[in-house]
Design a protein around this motif. Structure first.
Motif, PDB file in Angstrom:
ATOM      1  N   MET A 228       4.051  11.747   0.367  1.00 52.63           N
ATOM      2  CA  MET A 228       3.445  11.035  -0.628  1.00 52.63           C
ATOM      3  C   MET A 228       2.030  10.342  -0.317  1.00 52.63           C
ATOM      4  O   MET A 228       0.967  10.374  -1.228  1.00 52.63           O
ATOM      5  CB  MET A 228       4.222   9.748  -0.919  1.00 52.63           C
ATOM      6  N   ALA A 229       1.895  10.243   0.874  1.00 52.26           N
ATOM      7  CA  ALA A 229       0.327   9.888   1.399  1.00 52.26           C
ATOM      8  C   ALA A 229      -0.496  10.854   1.045  1.00 52.26           C
ATOM      9  O   ALA A 229      -1.638  10.630   0.731  1.00 52.26           O
ATOM     10  CB  ALA A 229       0.288   9.232   2.875  1.00 52.26           C
ATOM     11  N   GLN A 269       6.160   3.748  -3.280  1.00 52.01           N
ATOM     12  CA  GLN A 269       5.024   2.977  -4.144  1.00 52.01           C
ATOM     13  C   GLN A 269       4.263   2.356  -3.173  1.00 52.01           C
ATOM     14  O   GLN A 269       2.848   2.252  -3.488  1.00 52.01           O
ATOM     15  CB  GLN A 269       5.725   2.016  -5.270  1.00 52.01           C
ATOM     16  N   HIS A 270       4.671   1.622  -2.293  1.00 53.25           N
ATOM     17  CA  HIS A 270       3.930   0.951  -1.210  1.00 53.25           C
ATOM     18  C   HIS A 270       3.126   2.054  -0.571  1.00 53.25           C
ATOM     19  O   HIS A 270       1.775   1.651  -0.286  1.00 53.25           O
ATOM     20  CB  HIS A 270       4.649   0.174  -0.413  1.00 53.25           C
ATOM     21  N   VAL A 271       3.385   3.083  -0.104  1.00 48.33           N
ATOM     22  CA  VAL A 271       2.294   4.071   0.656  1.00 48.33           C
ATOM     23  C   VAL A 271       1.382   4.502  -0.459  1.00 48.33           C
ATOM     24  O   VAL A 271       0.170   4.542   0.053  1.00 48.33           O
ATOM     25  CB  VAL A 271       3.193   5.362   0.829  1.00 48.33           C
ATOM     26  N   ALA A 272       1.725   5.011  -1.705  1.00 43.55           N
ATOM     27  CA  ALA A 272       0.692   5.548  -2.759  1.00 43.55           C
ATOM     28  C   ALA A 272      -0.304   4.198  -3.054  1.00 43.55           C
ATOM     29  O   ALA A 272      -1.329   4.604  -3.417  1.00 43.55           O
ATOM     30  CB  ALA A 272       1.539   5.815  -3.827  1.00 43.55           C
ATOM     31  N   GLN A 273       0.068   3.230  -2.996  1.00 42.80           N
ATOM     32  CA  GLN A 273      -1.069   1.955  -3.454  1.00 42.80           C
ATOM     33  C   GLN A 273      -1.998   1.560  -2.345  1.00 42.80           C
ATOM     34  O   GLN A 273      -2.642   0.978  -2.459  1.00 42.80           O
ATOM     35  CB  GLN A 273      -0.110   0.568  -3.639  1.00 42.80           C
ATOM     36  N   GLY A 274      -1.709   2.378  -1.214  1.00 39.25           N
ATOM     37  CA  GLY A 274      -2.599   2.389  -0.114  1.00 39.25           C
ATOM     38  C   GLY A 274      -4.035   2.945  -0.532  1.00 39.25           C
ATOM     39  O   GLY A 274      -5.041   3.086  -0.044  1.00 39.25           O
ATOM     40  N   PHE A 275      -3.580   4.003  -1.435  1.00 37.01           N
ATOM     41  CA  PHE A 275      -4.719   5.017  -2.166  1.00 37.01           C
ATOM     42  C   PHE A 275      -5.029   4.720  -3.602  1.00 37.01           C
ATOM     43  O   PHE A 275      -6.475   5.010  -3.933  1.00 37.01           O
ATOM     44  CB  PHE A 275      -4.368   6.328  -1.740  1.00 37.01           C
ATOM     45  N   LEU A 276      -4.291   4.267  -4.514  1.00 38.94           N
ATOM     46  CA  LEU A 276      -4.409   4.372  -5.758  1.00 38.94           C
ATOM     47  C   LEU A 276      -3.949   2.856  -6.228  1.00 38.94           C
ATOM     48  O   LEU A 276      -3.159   1.989  -5.967  1.00 38.94           O
ATOM     49  CB  LEU A 276      -3.344   5.069  -6.592  1.00 38.94           C
ATOM     50  N   ARG A 277      -4.842   2.332  -7.462  1.00 41.89           N
ATOM     51  CA  ARG A 277      -4.739   1.060  -7.780  1.00 41.89           C
ATOM     52  C   ARG A 277      -3.479   0.964  -8.888  1.00 41.89           C
ATOM     53  O   ARG A 277      -2.739   0.037  -8.913  1.00 41.89           O
ATOM     54  CB  ARG A 277      -5.972   0.877  -8.809  1.00 41.89           C
ATOM     55  N   TYR A 278      -3.017   2.076  -9.510  1.00 43.33           N
ATOM     56  CA  TYR A 278      -1.869   1.980 -10.375  1.00 43.33           C
ATOM     57  C   TYR A 278      -0.947   2.917  -9.908  1.00 43.33           C
ATOM     58  O   TYR A 278      -0.853   3.957 -10.163  1.00 43.33           O
ATOM     59  CB  TYR A 278      -2.316   2.354 -11.954  1.00 43.33           C
ATOM     60  N   VAL A 279       0.435   2.379  -9.647  1.00 44.87           N
ATOM     61  CA  VAL A 279       1.380   3.200  -8.950  1.00 44.87           C
ATOM     62  C   VAL A 279       2.500   2.648  -9.936  1.00 44.87           C
ATOM     63  O   VAL A 279       3.008   1.790  -9.459  1.00 44.87           O
ATOM     64  CB  VAL A 279       1.539   3.318  -7.659  1.00 44.87           C
ATOM     65  N   HIS A 280       3.046   3.250 -10.951  1.00 41.27           N
ATOM     66  CA  HIS A 280       4.405   2.822 -11.565  1.00 41.27           C
ATOM     67  C   HIS A 280       5.471   3.395 -11.119  1.00 41.27           C
ATOM     68  O   HIS A 280       5.622   4.561 -10.942  1.00 41.27           O
ATOM     69  CB  HIS A 280       4.052   3.055 -13.189  1.00 41.27           C
ATOM     70  N   LEU A 281       6.821   2.848 -11.443  1.00 38.40           N
ATOM     71  CA  LEU A 281       8.098   3.288 -11.157  1.00 38.40           C
ATOM     72  C   LEU A 281       8.838   3.497 -12.406  1.00 38.40           C
ATOM     73  O   LEU A 281       8.722   2.738 -13.217  1.00 38.40           O
ATOM     74  CB  LEU A 281       8.674   2.342 -10.345  1.00 38.40           C
TER      75      LEU A 281
END
Length: 284
Positions: A228-229, A269-281
């Motif tokens: 995911m990262a 989601q927490h991992v992806a939010q380290g790179f992207l502003r909008y991460v939806h589930l």
């Protein structure tokens, strides 16, 4: 007389077909040496959907869109949610009572215009099965929709060769592209190409099309934090504001793994939010 062989140039499979033979997608056939779509103008599904169902959360939020689908797909996802149409060919429908409605691009455009006047419709979304295996119908209809000032939306796996994609993109307003996983091995499992989908995402973003990406998270298959990262880092190179949807898997079709734990989605989601502003589930 030698048999008229033909190669379908639409997607990475490059199916080499004899006369009368249908390709991997079940929707394209060699007819007298020319590749023709079997699903041109044939609809299996039509509905007015919220735009968020595509899912598109950052394109005309709160609006509704006429959504249509046909049959066929150029992947073999064992977890497919719409396998009854995506994994079916024309002959399958002949033996069932499921109706196929034949329409023209003009008729779809006229219906979209009527719904715009009566129901607030913003355009047409090509979805449900893999729309790009019916490329010619999508292209012909999209051109008419753009002339009518209506939005064109695609929900696609991005398995399309670059020349065909480049020709279609000027008529597309928004796409949600399934990035199934982020390893070649995962795409091998599905019968597809990771690099092709990545190229489709890049080209759409570079052309100014609104792009959102969806990844269905499957336990033990594509749910590692490292993967995911890598995915989120790559997407952020296009734009840190490119929305990513992480969707929960449920057992379906040929795959009976347990459903994705909600805790896994929150962790990714927490991992992806380290790179992207909008991460939806999704699907939780």
């Amino acid at each position: 007389m030698s048999e008229a062989k033909a190669v379908c140039q639409l997607c990475p499979h490059h199916c080499y077909l004899s006369t009368g033979q249908t390709g991997f997608c079940r929707a394209r056939q060699n007819q007298d040496g020319k590749i023709r779509p079997l699903n041109y103008g044939l609809l299996t599904s039509a509905a007015m959907d919220p735009i968020e169902k595509k899912p598109l959360y950052h394109f005309r939020p709160g609006s509704r869109i006429l959504s249509i689908g046909s049959f066929g797909c150029n992947l073999r996802c064992p977890f497919c949610q719409n396998y009854t149409i995506s994994q079916a060919g024309a002959s399958w429908f002949e033996g069932t009572r499921l109706p196929l409605e034949r329409v023209t691009p003009s008729q779809v455009t006229a219906s979209a215009q009527r719904l715009a006047a009566t129901s607030g419709n913003i355009g047409v979304a090509f979805t449900y099965n893999e729309p790009l295996v019916g490329y010619e119908f999508v292209y012909d209809t999209a051109r008419l929709l753009k002339e009518a000032g209506l939005a064109v939306v695609l929900v696609t796996n991005g398995q399309i060769n670059q020349e065909a994609w480049q020709q279609l993109l000027p008529y597309v307003d928004a796409v949600n592209i399934d990035l199934k996983g982020f390893t070649p091995a995962f795409y091998d499992w599905l019968g597809g190409s990771l690099e092709t989908t990545k190229a489709a995402i890049c080209m759409a973003a570079e052309q100014g099309v609104h792009v959102e990406v969806t990844t269905l998270v499957i336990p033990g298959k594509n749910d590692s934090k490292e993967e995911m990262a890598a995915e989120a880092r790559w997407l952020s190179q296009l734009s840190w504001e490119l929305p990513l949807h992480l969707s929960r898997y449920f057992p379906r079709y040929h795959l009976d793994l347990p459903m994705t734990p909600i805790s896994t989605l929150y962790a990714l989601q927490h991992v992806a939010q380290g790179f992207l502003r909008y991460v939806h589930l999704g699907n939780i």
